[in-house]
Design a protein around this motif. Structure first.
Motif, PDB file in Angstrom:
ATOM      1  N   PRO A  44       0.782  -1.245   0.000  1.00 18.07           N
ATOM      2  CA  PRO A  44       0.000   0.000   0.000  1.00 18.07           C
ATOM      3  C   PRO A  44       0.808   1.285   0.000  1.00 18.07           C
ATOM      4  CG  PRO A  44      -0.023  -1.008   2.166  1.00 18.07           C
ATOM      5  CD  PRO A  44       0.635  -1.998   1.252  1.00 18.07           C
ATOM      6  N   GLY A  45       2.081   1.223   0.370  1.00 22.51           N
ATOM      7  CA  GLY A  45       2.865   2.460   0.327  1.00 22.51           C
ATOM      8  C   GLY A  45       4.035   2.483   1.287  1.00 22.51           C
ATOM      9  N   ALA A  46       3.778   2.179   2.554  1.00 30.07           N
ATOM     10  CA  ALA A  46       4.850   2.214   3.546  1.00 30.07           C
ATOM     11  C   ALA A  46       5.858   1.098   3.292  1.00 30.07           C
ATOM     12  CB  ALA A  46       4.268   2.074   4.952  1.00 30.07           C
ATOM     13  N   TYR A  47       7.130   1.407   3.461  1.00 31.94           N
ATOM     14  CA  TYR A  47       8.187   0.413   3.241  1.00 31.94           C
ATOM     15  C   TYR A  47       7.977  -0.811   4.134  1.00 31.94           C
ATOM     16  CZ  TYR A  47      12.845  -1.679   3.064  1.00 31.94           C
ATOM     17  OH  TYR A  47      13.893  -2.553   2.920  1.00 31.94           O
ATOM     18  N   GLU A  48       7.494  -0.583   5.349  1.00 29.39           N
ATOM     19  CA  GLU A  48       7.310  -1.664   6.311  1.00 29.39           C
ATOM     20  C   GLU A  48       6.232  -2.654   5.875  1.00 29.39           C
ATOM     21  OE1 GLU A  48       7.264   1.546   7.005  1.00 29.39           O
ATOM     22  OE2 GLU A  48       9.194   1.776   8.039  1.00 29.39           O
ATOM     23  N   VAL A 108      15.856  -5.593 -14.194  1.00 25.72           N
ATOM     24  CA  VAL A 108      14.783  -4.589 -14.184  1.00 25.72           C
ATOM     25  C   VAL A 108      13.630  -5.026 -13.285  1.00 25.72           C
ATOM     26  CG1 VAL A 108      13.119  -3.339 -15.619  1.00 25.72           C
ATOM     27  CG2 VAL A 108      15.387  -3.902 -16.536  1.00 25.72           C
ATOM     28  N   ALA A 109      13.069  -4.061 -12.567  1.00 17.17           N
ATOM     29  CA  ALA A 109      11.844  -4.283 -11.805  1.00 17.17           C
ATOM     30  C   ALA A 109      10.781  -3.312 -12.292  1.00 17.17           C
ATOM     31  CB  ALA A 109      12.086  -4.086 -10.311  1.00 17.17           C
ATOM     32  N   MET A 110       9.589  -3.826 -12.532  1.00 20.33           N
ATOM     33  CA  MET A 110       8.414  -2.995 -12.798  1.00 20.33           C
ATOM     34  C   MET A 110       7.584  -3.014 -11.522  1.00 20.33           C
ATOM     35  SD  MET A 110       6.112  -1.311 -14.598  1.00 20.33           S
ATOM     36  CE  MET A 110       6.432  -1.526 -16.360  1.00 20.33           C
ATOM     37  N   ILE A 111       7.391  -1.859 -10.904  1.00 17.49           N
ATOM     38  CA  ILE A 111       6.668  -1.833  -9.637  1.00 17.49           C
ATOM     39  C   ILE A 111       5.213  -1.413  -9.826  1.00 17.49           C
ATOM     40  CG2 ILE A 111       8.738  -1.429  -8.264  1.00 17.49           C
ATOM     41  CD1 ILE A 111       7.829   1.515  -7.991  1.00 17.49           C
ATOM     42  N   CYS A 112       4.363  -1.946  -8.950  1.00 16.13           N
ATOM     43  CA  CYS A 112       2.940  -1.624  -8.917  1.00 16.13           C
ATOM     44  C   CYS A 112       2.561  -1.444  -7.451  1.00 16.13           C
ATOM     45  CB  CYS A 112       2.091  -2.746  -9.498  1.00 16.13           C
ATOM     46  SG  CYS A 112       2.678  -3.435 -11.043  1.00 16.13           S
ATOM     47  N   SER A 113       1.581  -0.612  -7.173  1.00 13.02           N
ATOM     48  CA  SER A 113       1.102  -0.514  -5.799  1.00 13.02           C
ATOM     49  C   SER A 113       0.299  -1.765  -5.473  1.00 13.02           C
ATOM     50  CB  SER A 113       0.255   0.739  -5.605  1.00 13.02           C
ATOM     51  OG  SER A 113      -0.967   0.616  -6.294  1.00 13.02           O
ATOM     52  N   GLY A 114       0.200  -2.096  -4.209  1.00 12.66           N
ATOM     53  CA  GLY A 114      -0.557  -3.270  -3.800  1.00 12.66           C
ATOM     54  C   GLY A 114       0.070  -4.535  -4.339  1.00 12.66           C
ATOM     55  N   ASP A 115      -0.731  -5.332  -5.044  1.00 14.42           N
ATOM     56  CA  ASP A 115      -0.259  -6.565  -5.670  1.00 14.42           C
ATOM     57  C   ASP A 115      -0.258  -6.373  -7.175  1.00 14.42           C
ATOM     58  OD1 ASP A 115      -0.110  -9.835  -5.117  1.00 14.42           O
ATOM     59  OD2 ASP A 115      -0.945  -9.299  -7.053  1.00 14.42           O
ATOM     60  N   ALA A 116       0.811  -6.820  -7.822  1.00 13.30           N
ATOM     61  CA  ALA A 116       0.960  -6.610  -9.270  1.00 13.30           C
ATOM     62  C   ALA A 116      -0.106  -7.330 -10.083  1.00 13.30           C
ATOM     63  CB  ALA A 116       2.340  -7.070  -9.722  1.00 13.30           C
ATOM     64  N   GLY A 117      -0.750  -8.345  -9.476  1.00 12.06           N
ATOM     65  CA  GLY A 117      -1.768  -9.099 -10.193  1.00 12.06           C
ATOM     66  C   GLY A 117      -3.186  -8.695  -9.857  1.00 12.06           C
ATOM     67  N   ILE A 137       6.774 -12.717 -11.225  1.00 18.73           N
ATOM     68  CA  ILE A 137       5.818 -11.884 -10.498  1.00 18.73           C
ATOM     69  C   ILE A 137       6.071 -12.014  -9.005  1.00 18.73           C
ATOM     70  CG2 ILE A 137       3.379 -11.298 -10.217  1.00 18.73           C
ATOM     71  CD1 ILE A 137       4.446 -11.179 -13.131  1.00 18.73           C
ATOM     72  N   ILE A 138       6.239 -10.871  -8.345  1.00 17.49           N
ATOM     73  CA  ILE A 138       6.469 -10.840  -6.897  1.00 17.49           C
ATOM     74  C   ILE A 138       5.228 -10.243  -6.237  1.00 17.49           C
ATOM     75  CG2 ILE A 138       7.989 -10.065  -5.052  1.00 17.49           C
ATOM     76  CD1 ILE A 138       9.356 -11.852  -7.174  1.00 17.49           C
ATOM     77  N   GLY A 139       4.494 -11.081  -5.529  1.00 18.31           N
ATOM     78  CA  GLY A 139       3.227 -10.651  -4.932  1.00 18.31           C
ATOM     79  C   GLY A 139       3.392  -9.580  -3.865  1.00 18.31           C
ATOM     80  N   GLY A 140       2.318  -8.836  -3.650  1.00 20.75           N
ATOM     81  CA  GLY A 140       2.327  -7.787  -2.643  1.00 20.75           C
ATOM     82  C   GLY A 140       1.016  -7.737  -1.888  1.00 20.75           C
ATOM     83  N   LEU A 141       0.925  -6.845  -0.947  1.00 27.35           N
ATOM     84  CA  LEU A 141      -0.248  -6.682  -0.092  1.00 27.35           C
ATOM     85  C   LEU A 141      -1.218  -5.717  -0.760  1.00 27.35           C
ATOM     86  CD1 LEU A 141      -1.406  -7.452   2.700  1.00 27.35           C
ATOM     87  CD2 LEU A 141      -0.178  -5.486   3.642  1.00 27.35           C
ATOM     88  N   THR A 142      -2.370  -6.225  -1.207  1.00 32.99           N
ATOM     89  CA  THR A 142      -3.327  -5.379  -1.909  1.00 32.99           C
ATOM     90  C   THR A 142      -4.215  -4.603  -0.942  1.00 32.99           C
ATOM     91  OG1 THR A 142      -4.965  -5.349  -3.690  1.00 32.99           O
ATOM     92  CG2 THR A 142      -5.110  -7.173  -2.121  1.00 32.99           C
ATOM     93  N   ALA A 143      -4.873  -3.554  -1.437  1.00 29.36           N
ATOM     94  CA  ALA A 143      -5.664  -2.664  -0.584  1.00 29.36           C
ATOM     95  C   ALA A 143      -6.813  -3.394   0.117  1.00 29.36           C
ATOM     96  CB  ALA A 143      -6.221  -1.506  -1.416  1.00 29.36           C
ATOM     97  N   ALA A 144      -7.387  -4.402  -0.528  1.00 28.86           N
ATOM     98  CA  ALA A 144      -8.506  -5.125   0.069  1.00 28.86           C
ATOM     99  C   ALA A 144      -8.120  -5.710   1.415  1.00 28.86           C
ATOM    100  CB  ALA A 144      -8.990  -6.229  -0.874  1.00 28.86           C
ATOM    101  N   THR A 145      -6.929  -6.281   1.501  1.00 26.15           N
ATOM    102  CA  THR A 145      -6.509  -6.918   2.744  1.00 26.15           C
ATOM    103  C   THR A 145      -5.802  -5.959   3.700  1.00 26.15           C
ATOM    104  OG1 THR A 145      -4.557  -7.729   1.544  1.00 26.15           O
ATOM    105  CG2 THR A 145      -6.397  -9.236   1.794  1.00 26.15           C
ATOM    106  N   SER A 146      -4.979  -5.058   3.166  1.00 24.27           N
ATOM    107  CA  SER A 146      -4.284  -4.116   4.046  1.00 24.27           C
ATOM    108  C   SER A 146      -5.266  -3.137   4.681  1.00 24.27           C
ATOM    109  CB  SER A 146      -3.195  -3.362   3.285  1.00 24.27           C
ATOM    110  OG  SER A 146      -3.716  -2.689   2.158  1.00 24.27           O
ATOM    111  N   GLY A 147      -6.256  -2.700   3.919  1.00 26.83           N
ATOM    112  CA  GLY A 147      -7.268  -1.808   4.467  1.00 26.83           C
ATOM    113  C   GLY A 147      -8.217  -2.528   5.408  1.00 26.83           C
ATOM    114  N   ALA A 148      -8.499  -3.803   5.111  1.00 33.14           N
ATOM    115  CA  ALA A 148      -9.362  -4.598   5.993  1.00 33.14           C
ATOM    116  C   ALA A 148      -8.763  -4.691   7.390  1.00 33.14           C
ATOM    117  CB  ALA A 148      -9.559  -5.993   5.403  1.00 33.14           C
TER     118      ALA A 148
END
Length: 243
Positions: A11-15, A75-84, A106-117
């Motif tokens: 979602p944004g914070a490095y942590e 090279v890394a292509m970054i996306c907010s949340g989860d790239a998928g 593909i390197i998964g990340g924490l999407t808004a649905a779960t981080s905001g939940a």
């Protein structure tokens, strides 16, 4: 074989970035992304080359990443949340058809649905649907059908991109659709700036949500018929106590 890592930065914070994502970005030569997302990570990865494109130039961004990889750079292509999840991984695979000598990881990340939940409590303990209210790429008629189907099926609904200057009344329209199947007192919630400075979460009823103004940095959760407000939090029981 060249490799491009498509990385969800959370979602944004490095942590809130996964350890794997941080390690990949530390190992890369070039980090490509939307300007806003690059600004979120730039200070944590000094010495990297950052390449950006603005919104609505996603295909150009992907081409840029592939061209850099062809030079033998990591090279890394970054996306907010989860790239998928509303991210760039799909488009990268599509454009990647033209670059058979470059593989994607593909390197998964924490999407808004779960981080905001997590900010709201526990709204997604049972089945849920994630729907974007942006009609830039999806016709509103199709979005409307999806909202109605999810509401009728009694899913908890998580809404991405709930509003913008051009779509200021879309959340109200979505709430009106859900109200065909759910009660006005249905427990809902929204979180602004998830994982970023100014984060704030609110729990309220569906009727109250209908009159709430939100922005593109807000994610919304509409509860199902079982969702409750417990200790000021939004909670959807799964039924463990009834087993």
């Amino acid at each position: 074989m060249n490799t491009i890592y498509v990385v969800g930065i959370g979602p944004g914070a490095y942590e809130k970035m996964t350890v794997e994502a941080a390690q990949v970005l530390k190992s890369c030569d070039v980090i490509v992304g939307y300007t806003v997302y690059v600004d979120l990570v730039k200070e944590h990865f000094p010495g990297k080359e950052f390449l950006t494109t603005p919104m609505k130039r996603e295909a150009e961004r992907c081409e840029l990443a592939f061209r850099e990889a062809e030079k033998g750079r990591k090279v890394a292509m970054i996306c907010s949340g989860d790239a998928g999840v509303y991210g760039m991984s799909g488009l990268m695979y599509e454009i990647g058809e033209q670059y058979p000598d470059t593989e994607l990881r593909i390197i998964g990340g924490l999407t808004a649905a779960t981080s905001g939940a997590a900010v709201l409590g526990a709204p997604l303990i049972h089945d849920f649907a994630v729907i974007s209210l942006s009609d830039l790429l999806t016709p509103w008629e199709k979005i409307e059908k999806r909202i109605l189907a999810a509401a009728e099926a009694d899913f908890v609904i998580c809404l991405y991109n709930p509003s913008s200057r051009k779509r200021h009344d879309y959340l109200q329209k979505a709430c009106d659709l859900v109200l065909r199947y759910q009660k006005p007192e249905t427990v809902c919630g929204y979180v602004k700036n998830i994982g970023r400075e100014g984060e704030e979460g609110h729990v309220l009823t569906l009727e109250q949500l209908r009159g709430t103004e939100v922005d593109m940095f807000t994610t919304v959760w509409i509860g199902n018929s079982q969702t409750r407000e417990l200790r000021g939090k939004m909670v959807t029981p799964r039924g463990y106590r009834n087993v």
